[in-house]
Design a protein around this motif. Structure first.
Motif, PDB file in Angstrom:
ATOM      1  N   HIS A   1       0.828  -1.211   0.000  1.00 27.28           N
ATOM      2  CA  HIS A   1       0.000   0.000   0.000  1.00 27.28           C
ATOM      3  C   HIS A   1       0.856   1.252   0.000  1.00 27.28           C
ATOM      4  O   HIS A   1       0.540   2.220  -0.691  1.00 27.28           O
ATOM      5  CB  HIS A   1      -0.918   0.011   1.219  1.00 27.28           C
ATOM      6  CG  HIS A   1      -2.033  -0.958   1.118  1.00 27.28           C
ATOM      7  ND1 HIS A   1      -2.760  -1.131  -0.027  1.00 27.28           N
ATOM      8  CD2 HIS A   1      -2.551  -1.824   2.017  1.00 27.28           C
ATOM      9  CE1 HIS A   1      -3.668  -2.057   0.170  1.00 27.28           C
ATOM     10  NE2 HIS A   1      -3.559  -2.503   1.404  1.00 27.28           N
ATOM     11  N   VAL A   2       1.935   1.214   0.781  1.00 24.43           N
ATOM     12  CA  VAL A   2       2.804   2.397   0.819  1.00 24.43           C
ATOM     13  C   VAL A   2       3.376   2.666  -0.561  1.00 24.43           C
ATOM     14  O   VAL A   2       3.406   3.809  -1.031  1.00 24.43           O
ATOM     15  CB  VAL A   2       3.930   2.200   1.859  1.00 24.43           C
ATOM     16  CG1 VAL A   2       4.999   3.259   1.680  1.00 24.43           C
ATOM     17  CG2 VAL A   2       3.362   2.272   3.246  1.00 24.43           C
ATOM     18  N   MET A   3       3.779   1.586  -1.252  1.00 23.12           N
ATOM     19  CA  MET A   3       4.362   1.799  -2.585  1.00 23.12           C
ATOM     20  C   MET A   3       3.311   2.292  -3.566  1.00 23.12           C
ATOM     21  O   MET A   3       3.592   3.136  -4.414  1.00 23.12           O
ATOM     22  CB  MET A   3       5.013   0.509  -3.075  1.00 23.12           C
ATOM     23  CG  MET A   3       6.333   0.261  -2.386  1.00 23.12           C
ATOM     24  SD  MET A   3       7.351  -0.931  -3.210  1.00 23.12           S
ATOM     25  CE  MET A   3       6.495  -2.421  -2.863  1.00 23.12           C
ATOM     26  N   MET A   4       2.071   1.767  -3.416  1.00 16.14           N
ATOM     27  CA  MET A   4       1.005   2.269  -4.287  1.00 16.14           C
ATOM     28  C   MET A   4       0.764   3.751  -4.035  1.00 16.14           C
ATOM     29  O   MET A   4       0.596   4.548  -4.973  1.00 16.14           O
ATOM     30  CB  MET A   4      -0.297   1.500  -4.035  1.00 16.14           C
ATOM     31  CG  MET A   4      -0.248   0.067  -4.474  1.00 16.14           C
ATOM     32  SD  MET A   4       0.058  -0.130  -6.203  1.00 16.14           S
ATOM     33  CE  MET A   4      -1.594  -0.187  -6.808  1.00 16.14           C
ATOM     34  N   ALA A   5       0.778   4.144  -2.750  1.00 19.27           N
ATOM     35  CA  ALA A   5       0.566   5.555  -2.435  1.00 19.27           C
ATOM     36  C   ALA A   5       1.687   6.409  -3.005  1.00 19.27           C
ATOM     37  O   ALA A   5       1.445   7.493  -3.557  1.00 19.27           O
ATOM     38  CB  ALA A   5       0.491   5.730  -0.915  1.00 19.27           C
ATOM     39  N   THR A   6       2.922   5.886  -2.904  1.00 19.04           N
ATOM     40  CA  THR A   6       4.044   6.642  -3.446  1.00 19.04           C
ATOM     41  C   THR A   6       3.909   6.820  -4.948  1.00 19.04           C
ATOM     42  O   THR A   6       4.136   7.922  -5.476  1.00 19.04           O
ATOM     43  CB  THR A   6       5.356   5.915  -3.134  1.00 19.04           C
ATOM     44  OG1 THR A   6       5.383   5.603  -1.755  1.00 19.04           O
ATOM     45  CG2 THR A   6       6.530   6.771  -3.476  1.00 19.04           C
ATOM     46  N   SER A   7       3.506   5.744  -5.629  1.00 18.91           N
ATOM     47  CA  SER A   7       3.400   5.884  -7.087  1.00 18.91           C
ATOM     48  C   SER A   7       2.261   6.844  -7.435  1.00 18.91           C
ATOM     49  O   SER A   7       2.374   7.610  -8.402  1.00 18.91           O
ATOM     50  CB  SER A   7       3.193   4.534  -7.747  1.00 18.91           C
ATOM     51  OG  SER A   7       2.077   3.888  -7.211  1.00 18.91           O
ATOM     52  N   ALA A   8       1.190   6.847  -6.605  1.00 17.91           N
ATOM     53  CA  ALA A   8       0.123   7.806  -6.858  1.00 17.91           C
ATOM     54  C   ALA A   8       0.629   9.237  -6.674  1.00 17.91           C
ATOM     55  O   ALA A   8       0.311  10.131  -7.476  1.00 17.91           O
ATOM     56  CB  ALA A   8      -1.043   7.542  -5.912  1.00 17.91           C
ATOM     57  N   ALA A   9       1.457   9.443  -5.643  1.00 20.25           N
ATOM     58  CA  ALA A   9       2.000  10.787  -5.414  1.00 20.25           C
ATOM     59  C   ALA A   9       2.887  11.206  -6.577  1.00 20.25           C
ATOM     60  O   ALA A   9       2.854  12.359  -7.021  1.00 20.25           O
ATOM     61  CB  ALA A   9       2.794  10.801  -4.110  1.00 20.25           C
ATOM     62  N   VAL A  10       3.671  10.243  -7.085  1.00 26.08           N
ATOM     63  CA  VAL A  10       4.525  10.572  -8.231  1.00 26.08           C
ATOM     64  C   VAL A  10       3.659  10.939  -9.432  1.00 26.08           C
ATOM     65  O   VAL A  10       3.961  11.887 -10.167  1.00 26.08           O
ATOM     66  CB  VAL A  10       5.462   9.386  -8.543  1.00 26.08           C
ATOM     67  CG1 VAL A  10       6.196   9.629  -9.831  1.00 26.08           C
ATOM     68  CG2 VAL A  10       6.445   9.201  -7.429  1.00 26.08           C
ATOM     69  N   LEU A  11       2.538  10.224  -9.594  1.00 26.79           N
ATOM     70  CA  LEU A  11       1.645  10.555 -10.711  1.00 26.79           C
ATOM     71  C   LEU A  11       1.051  11.944 -10.534  1.00 26.79           C
ATOM     72  O   LEU A  11       0.921  12.700 -11.511  1.00 26.79           O
ATOM     73  CB  LEU A  11       0.538   9.514 -10.807  1.00 26.79           C
ATOM     74  CG  LEU A  11       0.941   8.228 -11.501  1.00 26.79           C
ATOM     75  CD1 LEU A  11      -0.212   7.253 -11.492  1.00 26.79           C
ATOM     76  CD2 LEU A  11       1.335   8.525 -12.929  1.00 26.79           C
ATOM     77  N   VAL A  12       0.693  12.301  -9.287  1.00 23.12           N
ATOM     78  CA  VAL A  12       0.157  13.646  -9.038  1.00 23.12           C
ATOM     79  C   VAL A  12       1.200  14.692  -9.409  1.00 23.12           C
ATOM     80  O   VAL A  12       0.898  15.705 -10.062  1.00 23.12           O
ATOM     81  CB  VAL A  12      -0.269  13.782  -7.563  1.00 23.12           C
ATOM     82  CG1 VAL A  12      -0.541  15.221  -7.218  1.00 23.12           C
ATOM     83  CG2 VAL A  12      -1.492  12.948  -7.304  1.00 23.12           C
TER      84      VAL A  12
END
Lengths: 120, 160, 141
Positions: free
Chosen positions: C53-64
């Motif tokens: 989940h943390v990695m998914m959140a990080t990739s979402a932040a990178v996408l933002v």
């Protein structure tokens, strides 16, 4: 092992936070020369923390060596391209807005046009 | 000669680490071939010197300089992040010229790159030993701005 | 001893403990060793998914961040703003590839990230040379 994973969560979240801050900076800051600093945040802190977080997950393998190589190249190339960009903008007459009046001798001879040996 | 040797070592290490194959003779042969080709090309371009393959610095940049630089980067990152997230951005944009005291070009490049790497300061132009810096929120005067950085890089290149 | 009504919940919570559930239900009750085993398994499963989940959140932040950079690239008044935004977009792409390679456990994507970081740099310098000299060649046109 668990400690490493928790450390990696911390680094990943912090890196994500700083990269979003840099993104906000690139939107909010008023003019080009200021926006470069916003880009600098994501390039150093965001990239560095995320890669360190992944390094914690990778453990001592070849993957870690590759991540270190990526980190090394990013830290070498990102300031170089930032400098090239700033230099090129200055040459093309983008005037930096300053809040403090610069001393008369501060700005060097206006670099109009390319000179010999100019490597940007 | 010394530079060529260390360049070869670095190239071989790069090939082995990035390919991850240590026992396939075909791939190792290809690696040797590409190391030789890149060595030949860079010798022909005459870039194997103290700038192109800075073997004289050794491991000291990573051991002594990088940790200090990382600390500086974190500090200035926090400062710039605070500026960006504050409601009314208090900017004090300024451009100053500093003098670098390094002897060779490589030291000056390291200095300018380090200045750009710390957010809040970007080196815009270099001429001889002067570096023009654009700062987002410069409070220091020209002297103590990057004075310690300058001194550390001088020490780095002096001790051979 | 854990009340029986909680058992289905705990079993459902951890897929890894499935075989423990089977053996426990076969005997009608769970021994303490079984429970211990099961809790260990569920703890492992939780950690794995938390990292995920943390990695998914990080990739979402990178996408933002990439989206913000694209907004600046579209809005940027000068060409240099656009180039700056594109440079940042490239750096974020490298990070995104790295994180996704860890999420999907395919670490050979890292080679692509490495290549992309170098190509991003070369592309930037080439673009700036073009804006400076109006040509990619050696001679200023």
């Amino acid at each position: 092992m668990i400690a490493l994973e928790i450390a990696s969560w911390f680094f990943l979240i912090a890196g994500a936070f700083f990269s979003i801050v840099g993104g906000i900076g690139i939107i909010r800051l008023p003019e080009f020369f200021s926006r470069m600093h916003g880009g600098g945040i994501t390039d150093t802190m965001g990239a560095g923390l995320i890669l360190i977080g992944l390094l914690c997950l990778a453990g001592p393998t070849l993957v870690a060596a590759k991540l270190l190589a990526i980190l090394f190249f990013l830290t070498i190339t990102s300031p170089s391209s930032c400098h090239a960009l700033a230099h090129s903008a200055l040459i093309h007459g983008v005037k930096p807005e300053l809040d403090v009046k610069p001393k008369p001798n501060t700005i060097m001879n206006p670099p109009y046009g390319p000179r010999d040996g100019d490597a940007s | 000669m010394r530079y060529a040797f260390w360049l070869t070592v670095a190239l071989i290490a790069t090939w082995l680490l990035w390919s991850g194959h240590f026992d396939n003779p075909f791939l190792l042969g290809l690696g040797a071939l590409s190391v030789l080709v890149s060595l030949y090309v860079s010798l022909r371009m005459k870039i194997v010197d103290e700038e192109g393959a800075p073997a004289q610095l050794g491991i000291r940049p990573f051991v002594f300089y990088a940790p200090w630089l990382a600390k500086e980067i974190v500090e200035s990152n926090l400062a710039v992040a605070k500026i960006i997230l504050s409601r009314k951005m208090k900017l004090k944009r300024n451009m100053i010229t500093i003098r670098s005291h390094q002897k060779c070009e490589l030291g000056r490049v390291i200095l300018a790159n380090s200045i750009t790497l710390t957010p809040g300061t970007v080196s815009v132009q270099m001429e001889d030993d002067k570096i023009l810096i654009h700062g987002l929120n410069l409070e220091e005067t020209e002297e103590d701005m990057s004075g310690e950085m300058d001194e550390r890089i001088c020490r780095l290149e002096k001790s051979k | 001893m854990i009340p029986c009504c909680m058992m289905p919940l705990m079993f459902a919570a951890s897929e890894a403990a499935g075989h423990v559930a089977h053996s426990a239900s076969g005997r009608g009750h769970a021994s303490s060793a079984d429970l211990h085993n099961m809790l260990n398994h569920s703890a492992q499963a939780f950690q794995l998914s938390a990292t995920h989940h943390v990695m998914m959140a990080t990739s979402a932040a990178v996408l933002v961040t990439m989206t913000l950079a694209l907004i600046r690239a579209m809005a940027g008044p000068t060409v240099f703003d656009r180039v700056l935004a594109l440079n940042m977009f490239g750096t974020k792409t490298v990070l995104f590839i790295c994180v996704v390679s860890f999420v999907t456990a395919r670490t050979d994507f890292l080679d692509l990230a490495l290549l992309y970081s170098l190509m991003n740099f070369i592309g930037m310098v080439a673009l700036l040379r073009f804006t400076q000299y109006r040509s990619f060649g050696e001679e200023p046109a």
